[in-house]
Design a protein around this motif. Structure first.
Motif, PDB file in Angstrom:
ATOM      1  N   ARG A  73      12.616  -9.603 -25.137  1.00  0.00           N
ATOM      2  CA  ARG A  73      12.975 -10.358 -23.943  1.00  0.00           C
ATOM      3  C   ARG A  73      14.027  -9.566 -23.161  1.00  0.00           C
ATOM      4  O   ARG A  73      14.861  -8.879 -23.754  1.00  0.00           O
ATOM      5  N   ILE A  74      13.966  -9.671 -21.847  1.00  0.00           N
ATOM      6  CA  ILE A  74      14.968  -9.051 -20.971  1.00  0.00           C
ATOM      7  C   ILE A  74      15.911 -10.145 -20.477  1.00  0.00           C
ATOM      8  O   ILE A  74      15.461 -11.202 -20.020  1.00  0.00           O
ATOM      9  N   LEU A  75      17.201  -9.898 -20.573  1.00  0.00           N
ATOM     10  CA  LEU A  75      18.204 -10.873 -20.124  1.00  0.00           C
ATOM     11  C   LEU A  75      19.108 -10.230 -19.075  1.00  0.00           C
ATOM     12  O   LEU A  75      19.725  -9.187 -19.327  1.00  0.00           O
ATOM     13  N   GLU A  76      19.166 -10.831 -17.894  1.00  0.00           N
ATOM     14  CA  GLU A  76      20.081 -10.393 -16.830  1.00  0.00           C
ATOM     15  C   GLU A  76      21.387 -11.174 -16.990  1.00  0.00           C
ATOM     16  O   GLU A  76      21.364 -12.402 -17.136  1.00  0.00           O
ATOM     17  N   VAL A  77      22.502 -10.468 -16.985  1.00  0.00           N
ATOM     18  CA  VAL A  77      23.808 -11.111 -17.158  1.00  0.00           C
ATOM     19  C   VAL A  77      24.666 -10.888 -15.924  1.00  0.00           C
ATOM     20  O   VAL A  77      24.418  -9.991 -15.113  1.00  0.00           O
ATOM     21  N   ALA A  78      25.694 -11.725 -15.790  1.00  0.00           N
ATOM     22  CA  ALA A  78      26.516 -11.678 -14.576  1.00  0.00           C
ATOM     23  C   ALA A  78      27.509 -10.516 -14.580  1.00  0.00           C
ATOM     24  O   ALA A  78      27.795  -9.936 -13.531  1.00  0.00           O
ATOM     25  N   GLU A  79      28.031 -10.172 -15.760  1.00  0.00           N
ATOM     26  CA  GLU A  79      29.054  -9.136 -15.834  1.00  0.00           C
ATOM     27  C   GLU A  79      28.627  -8.016 -16.766  1.00  0.00           C
ATOM     28  O   GLU A  79      27.787  -8.199 -17.660  1.00  0.00           O
ATOM     29  N   GLU A  80      29.223  -6.851 -16.568  1.00  0.00           N
ATOM     30  CA  GLU A  80      28.921  -5.693 -17.400  1.00  0.00           C
ATOM     31  C   GLU A  80      29.332  -5.968 -18.855  1.00  0.00           C
ATOM     32  O   GLU A  80      30.376  -6.572 -19.126  1.00  0.00           O
ATOM     33  N   ILE A  81      28.477  -5.532 -19.784  1.00  0.00           N
ATOM     34  CA  ILE A  81      28.732  -5.764 -21.210  1.00  0.00           C
ATOM     35  C   ILE A  81      29.264  -4.491 -21.840  1.00  0.00           C
ATOM     36  O   ILE A  81      28.653  -3.421 -21.739  1.00  0.00           O
ATOM     37  N   SER A  82      30.396  -4.598 -22.510  1.00  0.00           N
ATOM     38  CA  SER A  82      30.974  -3.432 -23.176  1.00  0.00           C
ATOM     39  C   SER A  82      30.258  -3.174 -24.505  1.00  0.00           C
ATOM     40  O   SER A  82      29.610  -4.055 -25.059  1.00  0.00           O
ATOM     41  N   GLU A  83      30.415  -1.966 -25.034  1.00  0.00           N
ATOM     42  CA  GLU A  83      29.830  -1.622 -26.334  1.00  0.00           C
ATOM     43  C   GLU A  83      30.417  -2.491 -27.445  1.00  0.00           C
ATOM     44  O   GLU A  83      29.710  -2.888 -28.373  1.00  0.00           O
ATOM     45  N   GLU A  84      31.710  -2.790 -27.334  1.00  0.00           N
ATOM     46  CA  GLU A  84      32.356  -3.621 -28.349  1.00  0.00           C
ATOM     47  C   GLU A  84      31.761  -5.033 -28.355  1.00  0.00           C
ATOM     48  O   GLU A  84      31.478  -5.605 -29.419  1.00  0.00           O
ATOM     49  N   THR A  85      31.555  -5.592 -27.163  1.00  0.00           N
ATOM     50  CA  THR A  85      30.962  -6.931 -27.063  1.00  0.00           C
ATOM     51  C   THR A  85      29.538  -6.932 -27.589  1.00  0.00           C
ATOM     52  O   THR A  85      29.118  -7.849 -28.305  1.00  0.00           O
ATOM     53  N   LEU A  86      28.801  -5.873 -27.242  1.00  0.00           N
ATOM     54  CA  LEU A  86      27.417  -5.765 -27.690  1.00  0.00           C
ATOM     55  C   LEU A  86      27.335  -5.701 -29.221  1.00  0.00           C
ATOM     56  O   LEU A  86      26.503  -6.363 -29.842  1.00  0.00           O
ATOM     57  N   ALA A  87      28.223  -4.923 -29.825  1.00  0.00           N
ATOM     58  CA  ALA A  87      28.244  -4.798 -31.283  1.00  0.00           C
ATOM     59  C   ALA A  87      28.591  -6.131 -31.930  1.00  0.00           C
ATOM     60  O   ALA A  87      28.012  -6.522 -32.956  1.00  0.00           O
ATOM     61  N   ARG A  88      29.545  -6.855 -31.338  1.00  0.00           N
ATOM     62  CA  ARG A  88      29.939  -8.159 -31.891  1.00  0.00           C
ATOM     63  C   ARG A  88      28.793  -9.155 -31.821  1.00  0.00           C
ATOM     64  O   ARG A  88      28.507  -9.871 -32.798  1.00  0.00           O
ATOM     65  N   LEU A  89      28.104  -9.185 -30.681  1.00  0.00           N
ATOM     66  CA  LEU A  89      26.996 -10.120 -30.515  1.00  0.00           C
ATOM     67  C   LEU A  89      25.825  -9.764 -31.437  1.00  0.00           C
ATOM     68  O   LEU A  89      25.167 -10.649 -31.998  1.00  0.00           O
ATOM     69  N   ARG A  90      25.581  -8.474 -31.585  1.00  0.00           N
ATOM     70  CA  ARG A  90      24.505  -8.025 -32.473  1.00  0.00           C
ATOM     71  C   ARG A  90      24.780  -8.491 -33.908  1.00  0.00           C
ATOM     72  O   ARG A  90      23.906  -9.013 -34.599  1.00  0.00           O
ATOM     73  N   ALA A  91      26.002  -8.303 -34.357  1.00  0.00           N
ATOM     74  CA  ALA A  91      26.380  -8.718 -35.710  1.00  0.00           C
ATOM     75  C   ALA A  91      26.306 -10.236 -35.848  1.00  0.00           C
ATOM     76  O   ALA A  91      25.845 -10.762 -36.875  1.00  0.00           O
ATOM     77  N   GLN A  92      26.720 -10.959 -34.820  1.00  0.00           N
ATOM     78  CA  GLN A  92      26.692 -12.423 -34.861  1.00  0.00           C
ATOM     79  C   GLN A  92      25.258 -12.948 -35.003  1.00  0.00           C
ATOM     80  O   GLN A  92      24.986 -13.839 -35.825  1.00  0.00           O
ATOM     81  N   MET A  93      24.345 -12.369 -34.213  1.00  0.00           N
ATOM     82  CA  MET A  93      22.958 -12.839 -34.254  1.00  0.00           C
ATOM     83  C   MET A  93      22.299 -12.515 -35.597  1.00  0.00           C
ATOM     84  O   MET A  93      21.587 -13.342 -36.178  1.00  0.00           O
ATOM     85  N   ASN A  94      22.538 -11.323 -36.104  1.00  0.00           N
ATOM     86  CA  ASN A  94      21.932 -10.944 -37.382  1.00  0.00           C
ATOM     87  C   ASN A  94      22.496 -11.755 -38.537  1.00  0.00           C
ATOM     88  O   ASN A  94      21.771 -12.129 -39.461  1.00  0.00           O
ATOM     89  N   THR A  95      23.781 -12.045 -38.489  1.00  0.00           N
ATOM     90  CA  THR A  95      24.381 -12.881 -39.525  1.00  0.00           C
ATOM     91  C   THR A  95      23.758 -14.270 -39.521  1.00  0.00           C
ATOM     92  O   THR A  95      23.529 -14.876 -40.570  1.00  0.00           O
ATOM     93  N   ALA A  96      23.443 -14.763 -38.329  1.00  0.00           N
ATOM     94  CA  ALA A  96      22.911 -16.118 -38.195  1.00  0.00           C
ATOM     95  C   ALA A  96      21.457 -16.230 -38.653  1.00  0.00           C
ATOM     96  O   ALA A  96      21.064 -17.254 -39.237  1.00  0.00           O
ATOM     97  N   VAL A  97      20.638 -15.176 -38.433  1.00  0.00           N
ATOM     98  CA  VAL A  97      19.196 -15.373 -38.626  1.00  0.00           C
ATOM     99  C   VAL A  97      18.513 -14.402 -39.582  1.00  0.00           C
ATOM    100  O   VAL A  97      17.387 -14.666 -40.034  1.00  0.00           O
ATOM    101  N   SER A  98      19.123 -13.290 -39.940  1.00  0.00           N
ATOM    102  CA  SER A  98      18.430 -12.313 -40.785  1.00  0.00           C
ATOM    103  C   SER A  98      18.045 -12.922 -42.133  1.00  0.00           C
ATOM    104  O   SER A  98      18.874 -13.516 -42.821  1.00  0.00           O
ATOM    105  N   GLY A  99      16.766 -12.794 -42.491  1.00  0.00           N
ATOM    106  CA  GLY A  99      16.259 -13.320 -43.744  1.00  0.00           C
ATOM    107  C   GLY A  99      15.861 -14.779 -43.706  1.00  0.00           C
ATOM    108  O   GLY A  99      15.310 -15.303 -44.681  1.00  0.00           O
TER     109      GLY A  99
END
Length: 341
Positions: free
Chosen positions: A160-186
């Motif tokens: 899926r493609i998501l358009e966001v209002a503000e620029e996303i930093s690498e740190e924010t992206l890494a945090r969100l990636r970890a959050q999503m995987n922690t929530a749903v992996s497995g």
């Protein structure tokens, strides 16, 4: 002893009829098979088998053909499923290992199964609702554009493609990636959806992360996309041309059924785990109009989980041992590929 001898006669009749497509007579049985008894004894055994409903005479000739009851006894009394040869196993592995994605795996499996059995092959796509989440990936395509990828245990990939209002930093992206995987992996799809709903719509007293909520909503949408749940791949329809002598009674109804995927899925039956191959012969199936059709099928999926069904369908005059071996072998390799994906 007498019952075992009659079973040997029935087995020989089935094998010869499948091979020659002609009614089988006692003389041919004695000449082709080492039954160890006289032609008169074979004729007596054939008479007993006919009286019990295992064979029948299609016309006034001396030849006999198996009935559905005869095929069923033949299949049920198979002591072992004929193993694939080493060359056949290498060919299967080499052909399937070259697949690049799930669609390619299913397509190759269908072609291979139809070639091995000379029947119509049917492969159901893995059912999304039974799969688990393997990984979630977030990729910044542009400062305010995010690619969301979810990979499932079936090998299926949703994006899926998501358009966001503000620029996303690498740190924010890494945090969100970890959050999503922690929530749903497995997690299975249903549990993953609940975990994501808690992120997208947190409790009233919990702070909301708007970006995390938007990503969670996109993931929920991707995982609730059930377009593939009733998708099937069909191959080898041209093999039905071999049964031209029974076109109106066996082939035409099957050709019509091939147009209706819902009918085919019901005909194939529920996916079975543990390598169990099921055989439904003639009127044992769910549709009266397909009473001259047989199905050899099994489930496949990563580990011991059966996510979908694959098999072959065709007229009851089928090489059951060979079809059972091919269905089982292709299912095992396909399961292994999904397990390693």
């Amino acid at each position: 002893m007498q019952n075992e001898r009659r079973l040997s006669v029935l087995r020989a009749i089935v094998e010869d009829y499948v091979k020659t497509e002609e009614p089988v007579g006692s003389k041919a049985l004695v000449e082709r098979h080492g039954l160890g008894v006289s032609p008169a004894t074979v004729r007596n055994d054939m008479a007993a088998l006919e009286e019990e409903g295992y064979i029948t005479a299609p016309h006034t000739s001396a030849g006999r053909v198996p009935t559905d009851k005869g095929y069923r006894l033949f299949v049920d009394r198979l002591t072992t499923v004929k193993p694939m040869t080493s060359a056949e196993k290498r060919a299967i592995a080499g052909f399937l290992d070259g697949a690049v994605d799930l669609d390619d795996v299913v397509s190759r499996s269908t072609r291979l199964l139809s070639q091995l059995t000379r029947q119509v092959a049917v492969v159901q796509y893995p059912t999304l609702s039974r799969s688990t989440v393997r990984h979630v990936e977030l990729v910044a395509l542009a400062p305010t554009r995010l690619l969301i990828v979810v990979i499932l245990s079936t090998g299926r990939v949703e994006q899926r493609i998501l358009e966001v209002a503000e620029e996303i930093s690498e740190e924010t992206l890494a945090r969100l990636r970890a959050q999503m995987n922690t929530a749903v992996s497995g997690a299975i799809i249903a549990d993953a959806g609940e975990a994501l709903s808690a992120i997208a719509r947190p409790a009233a007293d919990a702070p909301q992360d708007a970006l995390a909520a938007a990503i969670a909503e996109s993931l929920i949408e991707a995982m609730n996309d059930h377009r593939s749940d009733e998708r099937i791949s069909i191959g080898g329809t041209s093999n039905l041309a071999r049964f031209g002598d029974s076109f109106d009674t066996a082939v035409r109804p099957l050709l019509e059924a091939l147009e209706e995927h819902v009918i085919l899925l019901k005909l194939m039956g529920e996916a079975t785990a543990g390598g169990l191959v099921t055989v439904r012969i003639g009127a044992e199936g769910p549709y009266q109009e397909l009473s001259q059709t047989s199905v050899v099928a099994t489930g496949y999926g990563p580990g011991d989980e059966a996510l979908a069904t694959l098999g072959v369908v065709g007229p009851t005059r089928m090489d059951y041992p060979g079809s059972m071996a091919a269905v089982r072998a292709v299912a095992r390799y396909l399961s292994r590929i999904l397990d390693e994906a």
